[in-house]
Design a protein around this motif. Sequence first.
Motif, PDB file in Angstrom:
ATOM      1  N   VAL A 156       0.907  -1.161   0.084  1.00 25.28           N
ATOM      2  CA  VAL A 156      -0.156  -0.038   0.133  1.00 25.28           C
ATOM      3  C   VAL A 156       0.794   1.209   0.072  1.00 25.28           C
ATOM      4  CG1 VAL A 156      -1.487   1.379   1.302  1.00 25.28           C
ATOM      5  CG2 VAL A 156      -2.121  -1.132   1.115  1.00 25.28           C
ATOM      6  N   ALA A 157       1.932   1.355   0.862  1.00 22.62           N
ATOM      7  CA  ALA A 157       2.702   2.445   0.910  1.00 22.62           C
ATOM      8  C   ALA A 157       3.513   2.824  -0.509  1.00 22.62           C
ATOM      9  CB  ALA A 157       3.979   2.217   2.066  1.00 22.62           C
ATOM     10  N   LEU A 158       3.994   1.651  -1.412  1.00 26.97           N
ATOM     11  CA  LEU A 158       4.722   1.903  -2.448  1.00 26.97           C
ATOM     12  C   LEU A 158       3.761   2.519  -3.345  1.00 26.97           C
ATOM     13  CD1 LEU A 158       6.910  -1.251  -2.445  1.00 26.97           C
ATOM     14  CD2 LEU A 158       7.739   1.203  -2.215  1.00 26.97           C
ATOM     15  N   VAL A 159       2.494   1.844  -3.417  1.00 26.89           N
ATOM     16  CA  VAL A 159       1.601   2.345  -4.562  1.00 26.89           C
ATOM     17  C   VAL A 159       1.125   3.685  -4.465  1.00 26.89           C
ATOM     18  CG1 VAL A 159      -0.813   1.912  -5.435  1.00 26.89           C
ATOM     19  CG2 VAL A 159       0.610   0.154  -4.909  1.00 26.89           C
ATOM     20  N   ALA A 160       1.188   4.133  -2.857  1.00 27.26           N
ATOM     21  CA  ALA A 160       0.541   5.229  -2.635  1.00 27.26           C
ATOM     22  C   ALA A 160       1.839   6.588  -2.911  1.00 27.26           C
ATOM     23  CB  ALA A 160       0.579   5.462  -1.066  1.00 27.26           C
ATOM     24  N   SER A 161       3.063   6.106  -3.052  1.00 29.32           N
ATOM     25  CA  SER A 161       4.102   6.885  -3.647  1.00 29.32           C
ATOM     26  C   SER A 161       3.918   7.352  -4.908  1.00 29.32           C
ATOM     27  CB  SER A 161       5.258   6.316  -3.335  1.00 29.32           C
ATOM     28  OG  SER A 161       5.556   5.379  -4.238  1.00 29.32           O
ATOM     29  N   ARG A 162       3.160   6.751  -5.700  1.00 27.88           N
ATOM     30  CA  ARG A 162       2.818   6.907  -7.077  1.00 27.88           C
ATOM     31  C   ARG A 162       4.095   6.767  -7.974  1.00 27.88           C
ATOM     32  NH1 ARG A 162      -1.301  12.335  -6.968  1.00 27.88           N
ATOM     33  NH2 ARG A 162      -2.735  11.558  -5.505  1.00 27.88           N
ATOM     34  N   LEU A 163       4.887   5.885  -7.434  1.00 25.53           N
ATOM     35  CA  LEU A 163       6.121   5.714  -8.374  1.00 25.53           C
ATOM     36  C   LEU A 163       6.023   4.087  -8.757  1.00 25.53           C
ATOM     37  CD1 LEU A 163       9.020   7.150  -5.943  1.00 25.53           C
ATOM     38  CD2 LEU A 163       7.840   7.954  -7.966  1.00 25.53           C
ATOM     39  N   TYR A 164       5.155   3.558  -8.252  1.00 29.57           N
ATOM     40  CA  TYR A 164       4.760   1.884  -8.460  1.00 29.57           C
ATOM     41  C   TYR A 164       3.423   1.684  -8.714  1.00 29.57           C
ATOM     42  CZ  TYR A 164       9.407   2.138  -6.521  1.00 29.57           C
ATOM     43  OH  TYR A 164      10.775   2.542  -6.298  1.00 29.57           O
ATOM     44  N   GLU A 165       3.230   0.856  -9.791  1.00 31.05           N
ATOM     45  CA  GLU A 165       1.939   0.332 -10.362  1.00 31.05           C
ATOM     46  C   GLU A 165       1.433  -0.838  -9.162  1.00 31.05           C
ATOM     47  OE1 GLU A 165       3.603  -3.073 -13.337  1.00 31.05           O
ATOM     48  OE2 GLU A 165       2.996  -1.389 -14.081  1.00 31.05           O
ATOM     49  N   GLU A 166       0.012  -0.990  -9.532  1.00 32.04           N
ATOM     50  CA  GLU A 166      -0.436  -2.099  -8.402  1.00 32.04           C
ATOM     51  C   GLU A 166       0.340  -3.404  -8.575  1.00 32.04           C
ATOM     52  OE1 GLU A 166      -2.867  -2.435  -6.198  1.00 32.04           O
ATOM     53  OE2 GLU A 166      -3.344  -0.223  -6.225  1.00 32.04           O
ATOM     54  N   PRO A 167       0.526  -4.024  -7.616  1.00 34.58           N
ATOM     55  CA  PRO A 167       1.540  -5.250  -7.484  1.00 34.58           C
ATOM     56  C   PRO A 167       0.610  -6.393  -8.334  1.00 34.58           C
ATOM     57  CG  PRO A 167       1.435  -4.446  -5.268  1.00 34.58           C
ATOM     58  CD  PRO A 167       0.369  -3.605  -5.916  1.00 34.58           C
ATOM     59  N   MET A 168       1.128  -7.328  -8.910  1.00 35.16           N
ATOM     60  CA  MET A 168       0.704  -8.408  -9.539  1.00 35.16           C
ATOM     61  C   MET A 168       1.164  -9.671  -9.022  1.00 35.16           C
ATOM     62  SD  MET A 168       0.769  -6.935 -13.590  1.00 35.16           S
ATOM     63  CE  MET A 168      -0.236  -8.109 -14.103  1.00 35.16           C
ATOM     64  N   ASP A 169       0.581 -10.773  -9.354  1.00 31.98           N
ATOM     65  CA  ASP A 169       0.908 -12.283  -9.150  1.00 31.98           C
ATOM     66  C   ASP A 169       2.509 -12.450  -9.875  1.00 31.98           C
ATOM     67  OD1 ASP A 169       1.125 -14.773  -8.424  1.00 31.98           O
ATOM     68  OD2 ASP A 169      -0.756 -15.317  -9.024  1.00 31.98           O
ATOM     69  N   PRO A 170       3.391 -12.647  -8.941  1.00 31.18           N
ATOM     70  CA  PRO A 170       4.572 -12.975  -9.623  1.00 31.18           C
ATOM     71  C   PRO A 170       4.954 -14.381  -9.966  1.00 31.18           C
ATOM     72  CG  PRO A 170       4.786 -13.228  -7.251  1.00 31.18           C
ATOM     73  CD  PRO A 170       3.413 -12.742  -7.658  1.00 31.18           C
ATOM     74  N   SER A 171       3.859 -15.211  -9.659  1.00 32.35           N
ATOM     75  CA  SER A 171       4.318 -16.692 -10.076  1.00 32.35           C
ATOM     76  C   SER A 171       3.408 -17.108 -11.431  1.00 32.35           C
ATOM     77  CB  SER A 171       3.437 -17.495  -8.950  1.00 32.35           C
ATOM     78  OG  SER A 171       1.908 -17.241  -8.934  1.00 32.35           O
ATOM     79  N   VAL A 172       2.825 -16.007 -11.905  1.00 35.96           N
ATOM     80  CA  VAL A 172       2.096 -16.240 -13.510  1.00 35.96           C
ATOM     81  C   VAL A 172       3.170 -15.837 -14.554  1.00 35.96           C
ATOM     82  CG1 VAL A 172       0.335 -15.354 -14.846  1.00 35.96           C
ATOM     83  CG2 VAL A 172      -0.193 -15.605 -12.527  1.00 35.96           C
ATOM     84  N   ALA A 173       3.343 -16.724 -15.268  1.00 36.54           N
ATOM     85  CA  ALA A 173       4.325 -16.555 -16.324  1.00 36.54           C
ATOM     86  C   ALA A 173       3.594 -15.244 -17.267  1.00 36.54           C
ATOM     87  CB  ALA A 173       4.368 -17.667 -17.249  1.00 36.54           C
ATOM     88  N   SER A 174       4.782 -14.565 -17.810  1.00 38.11           N
ATOM     89  CA  SER A 174       4.439 -13.250 -18.237  1.00 38.11           C
ATOM     90  C   SER A 174       5.783 -12.839 -19.055  1.00 38.11           C
ATOM     91  CB  SER A 174       4.119 -12.367 -17.551  1.00 38.11           C
ATOM     92  OG  SER A 174       3.785 -11.112 -17.951  1.00 38.11           O
ATOM     93  N   GLN A 175       5.629 -12.498 -20.246  1.00 40.29           N
ATOM     94  CA  GLN A 175       7.066 -11.944 -20.927  1.00 40.29           C
ATOM     95  C   GLN A 175       7.275 -10.410 -20.712  1.00 40.29           C
ATOM     96  OE1 GLN A 175       8.975 -13.860 -22.749  1.00 40.29           O
ATOM     97  NE2 GLN A 175       7.987 -15.807 -22.305  1.00 40.29           N
ATOM     98  N   ARG A 176       6.316  -9.545 -20.249  1.00 38.24           N
ATOM     99  CA  ARG A 176       6.330  -8.209 -20.019  1.00 38.24           C
ATOM    100  C   ARG A 176       6.722  -8.132 -18.444  1.00 38.24           C
ATOM    101  NH1 ARG A 176       2.186  -5.254 -17.608  1.00 38.24           N
ATOM    102  NH2 ARG A 176       0.338  -6.646 -16.671  1.00 38.24           N
TER     103      ARG A 176
END
Length: 621
Positions: A227-247
């Motif tokens: 919540v603190a990192l998102v509130a800084s407006r420097l980072y986007e909403e966290p995503m699931d790191p266990s899902v395969a993704s090329q981006r």
Amino acid sequence: MEEEIKAEFLKSGFTLDDEEEILKKCKTFCLNYSLQPSDLVSSWEVYYLNRQLEPVVKDEEMDGFLGHLQNEQVEAVAKKEPDLHMYSFKDVDMILDAEDEDTKEVIFGTPTDKSEKLQLDIHDSAHKMNGSIYSSGKISKLVTPFGKRSNKFVVKFNIDNLPTLETANGINYHDNLEDDIIKRIQHHKSCSLVVHRSGPEPGCRFMYDRIEDRFNALENRIRTHAVALVASRLYEEPMDPSVASQRSIFTVGMICCDGEGHLNDKSILLQSSVEHSGGQRVRLELNKLSHFSVFPGQVVGIKGHNPSGHCLIASELVDSVPLSIAADTNLPPAKKQALDEESQATSLSCAPAEITAIIAAGPFTTTDNLLFEPLKELLAYATRKCPQLLILLGPFIDSEHPEIKKGTVDLSFDEIFQLEVLRMLQDYLEHMGPNAQVVIIPSVRDANHDFVFPQPAFDLGSLDVRHQITSLQNPGIFEADEVKIGCCTVDILKHLSGEEMSRHSTDGTPSDRLSRLASHILSQRSFYPLYPTAEGVPLDFSLAPEALHISSVPDLLILPSDIKYFVKVLSLGGTSEGEEQMKKCVCINPGRLAKGEGGGTFVELKYQGSPDKMNASIIGI
């Protein structure tokens, strides 16, 4: 009566070596102290167990047993009439010391030179404080290794940002003999204390934490960080790191170890929150990072990608949050606005806070005895320096002390704490006057206190000067004249040093490991961010969430450790909405006041509003 005494000994499983002589002495003991044979044998059992004797009553033990009986009589009378003092053979040395002191005063005569007189006054006052004022009936002419030490009160390290050391009151802090005399008699400014109480209270229930408590505490840390990192407006909403993704994605999670050993390149896992990944773990690869420092239990933000679904390849690691954001994430909007207005008004109206303090951490007695000689020396030094604050961090009655571990002491742990430690502090405060303040913080190594972390404060009971002694929880936060001070007696620095895995930058930038370890405490906003905990730390998660949390960066952070003593100025920075912020914190490890049979170190501090206006000295006792 002799036959009754013999029967009681035999009934309890003891045999008599020199039967006639022993029974004659035991009969005398019974008559002198109005004891029944059964009471006498019960006292012998305590004496026998404390000294780990054989189950044979020997004549050579009778003198020691007599001393044990006398102690029991004195303690019994003291409980009934606490203001009455009963004299015993232990007081002989004290009387002889007083006679010697009178003789020395006659021999010294009247000094004719002014400087000689000043030196003599200081010597006499220090001698009296070591002898009569700080005495709990254990004065002895025995010369201990601590008493024979050389190089007393030598400055081992110093940060001096006060070249003139002139305060607003016109007092010059350079040491000289006249100042020592003046400071003892002049009126000193008191220090106002505000304690932030968020931990367990004395008498609380512990050892009742459940798996659910552990899960909620860890999950809440991950969620708060996200919540603190998102509130800084420097980072986007966290995503699931266990899902395969090329981006590239951004995620927040806790560093874990794949196994029971220490972290290495192949064993780092990232556990994300239940909200974003169901609490799943994924292997974390940090090979692309030029520098990092991680440990189990650390909550971090990770930018990277997971092409296979089995390994998250990190391109950036965020191990802290912007300062203003970290303090506000758990506050409702109305309270946040009120606090902002209050802090702005305070910063405009108040002059920089100034405090003087002496800081020391236990053990306070050497391993060869329980005479508490280092504590006596420290209090004698404090009477000469007259600090506003004396901060003492446990252990006071160290459970690792050889005599405590063997159980060879005649008094209970609470009695030792009351008679040795609190009585010395009471004498010190009575000598210094109503403006002196003492802050004490317990340790999980204190044999007379609850073995749990976080720890409730000591219960000082009906102490006469308890309004001048502030008992803090462990860990604890308080404010002294608006200087915010955080303390924790669990050796988190040593524990982190054994679990941390780091990579240094290749550009030649020097790396200060001690500063880096201390910075983890502030970056994680927790007095104990390590998980799983080190062996011997009784962390209770049902008490932990609010007690371990550091809501804002303190001005002073006191972390006693077995690692070498230090005073470090830590700089914590962050960016929020394009604005650079910087906060400095002074981290202090005073070392241990007693080390083995010798002396250790303590810290003398003069702080005038910021680390740039500070004098801190690490002094060998």
